[in-house]
Design a protein around this motif. Structure first.
Motif, PDB file in Angstrom:
ATOM      1  N   THR A 111      -8.163  -0.562  -3.217  1.00 61.26           N
ATOM      2  CA  THR A 111      -7.615  -1.843  -3.652  1.00 61.26           C
ATOM      3  C   THR A 111      -7.843  -2.884  -2.567  1.00 61.26           C
ATOM      4  OG1 THR A 111      -5.906  -0.735  -4.951  1.00 61.26           O
ATOM      5  CG2 THR A 111      -5.559  -3.056  -4.446  1.00 61.26           C
ATOM      6  N   ALA A 134       5.578  -7.371   0.204  1.00 65.09           N
ATOM      7  CA  ALA A 134       4.260  -6.746   0.191  1.00 65.09           C
ATOM      8  C   ALA A 134       3.745  -6.665  -1.248  1.00 65.09           C
ATOM      9  CB  ALA A 134       4.332  -5.355   0.811  1.00 65.09           C
ATOM     10  N   PRO A 136       2.370  -4.296  -3.137  1.00 65.87           N
ATOM     11  CA  PRO A 136       2.835  -3.210  -4.026  1.00 65.87           C
ATOM     12  C   PRO A 136       4.256  -3.424  -4.532  1.00 65.87           C
ATOM     13  CG  PRO A 136       1.749  -2.311  -2.084  1.00 65.87           C
ATOM     14  CD  PRO A 136       1.939  -3.776  -1.824  1.00 65.87           C
ATOM     15  N   VAL A 137       5.110  -4.078  -3.731  1.00 66.66           N
ATOM     16  CA  VAL A 137       6.497  -4.299  -4.151  1.00 66.66           C
ATOM     17  C   VAL A 137       6.561  -5.367  -5.225  1.00 66.66           C
ATOM     18  CG1 VAL A 137       8.802  -5.009  -3.397  1.00 66.66           C
ATOM     19  CG2 VAL A 137       7.385  -3.602  -1.905  1.00 66.66           C
ATOM     20  N   ARG A 140       4.910  -4.174  -8.705  1.00 68.27           N
ATOM     21  CA  ARG A 140       5.336  -2.931  -9.372  1.00 68.27           C
ATOM     22  C   ARG A 140       6.641  -3.155 -10.119  1.00 68.27           C
ATOM     23  NH1 ARG A 140       6.160   0.202  -5.205  1.00 68.27           N
ATOM     24  NH2 ARG A 140       4.048   0.999  -5.084  1.00 68.27           N
ATOM     25  N   GLY A 184      13.034  -2.434  -1.735  1.00 64.16           N
ATOM     26  CA  GLY A 184      11.995  -2.038  -0.794  1.00 64.16           C
ATOM     27  C   GLY A 184      12.596  -1.644   0.540  1.00 64.16           C
ATOM     28  N   ASP A 199       8.673  -4.197   2.435  1.00 66.76           N
ATOM     29  CA  ASP A 199       7.558  -3.283   2.174  1.00 66.76           C
ATOM     30  C   ASP A 199       8.080  -2.140   1.303  1.00 66.76           C
ATOM     31  OD1 ASP A 199       5.013  -2.305   2.290  1.00 66.76           O
ATOM     32  OD2 ASP A 199       5.106  -1.625   4.373  1.00 66.76           O
ATOM     33  N   ASP A 201       5.592   1.067  -0.313  1.00 61.43           N
ATOM     34  CA  ASP A 201       4.539   1.528  -1.226  1.00 61.43           C
ATOM     35  C   ASP A 201       4.861   2.946  -1.704  1.00 61.43           C
ATOM     36  OD1 ASP A 201       2.262   1.710  -2.678  1.00 61.43           O
ATOM     37  OD2 ASP A 201       0.918   1.990  -0.972  1.00 61.43           O
ATOM     38  N   ASP A 202       6.033   3.098  -2.334  1.00 56.77           N
ATOM     39  CA  ASP A 202       6.375   4.411  -2.876  1.00 56.77           C
ATOM     40  C   ASP A 202       7.203   4.250  -4.143  1.00 56.77           C
ATOM     41  OD1 ASP A 202       8.694   3.515  -1.763  1.00 56.77           O
ATOM     42  OD2 ASP A 202       9.076   5.266  -0.513  1.00 56.77           O
ATOM     43  N   TRP A 203       7.602   5.366  -4.736  1.00 56.70           N
ATOM     44  CA  TRP A 203       8.113   5.406  -6.102  1.00 56.70           C
ATOM     45  C   TRP A 203       9.341   4.547  -6.395  1.00 56.70           C
ATOM     46  CZ3 TRP A 203      12.530   8.571  -7.658  1.00 56.70           C
ATOM     47  CH2 TRP A 203      12.774   8.499  -9.028  1.00 56.70           C
ATOM     48  N   ASN A 205      10.582   1.828  -5.284  1.00 54.29           N
ATOM     49  CA  ASN A 205      10.568   0.402  -4.992  1.00 54.29           C
ATOM     50  C   ASN A 205       9.816  -0.420  -6.028  1.00 54.29           C
ATOM     51  OD1 ASN A 205      11.962   0.893  -2.508  1.00 54.29           O
ATOM     52  ND2 ASN A 205      10.022   1.600  -1.650  1.00 54.29           N
TER      53      ASN A 205
END
Length: 246
Positions: A111, A134, A136-137, A140, A184, A199, A201-203, A205
């Motif tokens: 990405t 961030a 990804p936050v 998503r 996050g 930030d 970058d996980d499930w 958040n």
């Protein structure tokens, strides 16, 4: 004794029975998926609701590494136009995604986020404070049936795509003046120990447009919809199974 018509009820033809059995299997898989997703959503909500809820102003004194929930709003203006979609927004960002099939059972995804334009920050309702989220936050979803802070509005495939290499450009926009809940982890910006950003970058958040009360109701709705779906599919599979057995 007068004659009559005798109706013979035979068993379902083997081909039809096989088709119905396959349909039952698909329905059962769907029911298991819906039930599993309802548990996943409930666990996600349990993890998020245990976090402290901060305003953008309070976020400035948060401890790095802490999992938090931040409430705020997107910017009210100035309103600009996203180039790919032509939609009005206060900020946008292009993102290039490359899926490369390394082998039959492994695909590598890269990405590459382009430059942000306009205002993509989260602002305080009653203060001048603002925080950066961030990518990804802010892109998503916190749960299934909602829009995140930054919404994907365009997906353009590369004309030179092959079976093993799939490239696409996506465009994300920030709608104007929307309440946002963001989950996050507090992080320190590279090269600036005094500037914090959100930030994660996980499930668990992500973001949701709406207020904290709205988020709680939507989580409950997600669980209810998924559980009802699982129950309906289970009932349908049971009814079809009874038909096959006759």
């Amino acid at each position: 004794m007068s004659g009559g018509t005798v109706v013979h009820v035979g068993r379902m033809a083997p081909v039809a029975a096989d088709a119905v059995n396959f349909l039952i299997l698909c329905i059962c898989i769907g029911a298991l998926f819906a039930a599993g997703e309802s548990v996943r959503v409930a666990v996600r909500w349990r993890l998020i609701r245990r976090r402290p809820v901060l305003t953008c102003a309070e976020f400035a004194s948060a401890r790095p590494g802490t999992a938090v929930v931040v409430v705020g709003r997107t910017a009210a203006g100035p309103v600009i136009t996203a180039p790919r979609s032509g939609l009005a927004c206060v900020g946008y960002q292009p993102v290039r995604v490359h899926h490369h099939e390394v082998s039959d059972n492994y695909t590598e995804t890269t990405t590459d986020a382009g430059f942000e334009r306009g205002d993509t920050w989260l602002h305080d309702d009653a203060d001048d404070a603002e925080i950066h989220l961030a990518l990804p936050v802010r892109t998503r979803k916190l749960f299934h049936f909602n829009s995140p802070m930054m919404v994907r509005v365009a997906h353009i495939e590369d004309r030179d795509n092959s079976l093993r290499d799939q490239r696409a450009e996506q465009e994300f926009i920030v709608p104007a003046d929307r309440p946002v809940v963001a989950a996050g982890v507090v992080a320190v910006a590279d090269g600036d120990s005094g500037r914090l950003y959100l930030d994660g970058d996980d499930w668990p958040n992500g973001t949701a447009q709406g207020r904290v009360g709205d988020v709680a109701r939507r989580f409950a709705r997600d669980v209810a919809v998924l559980l009802c779906t699982a129950l309906v599919l289970t009932g349908l599979a049971t009814a079809l199974f009874q038909v096959v057995r006759r």
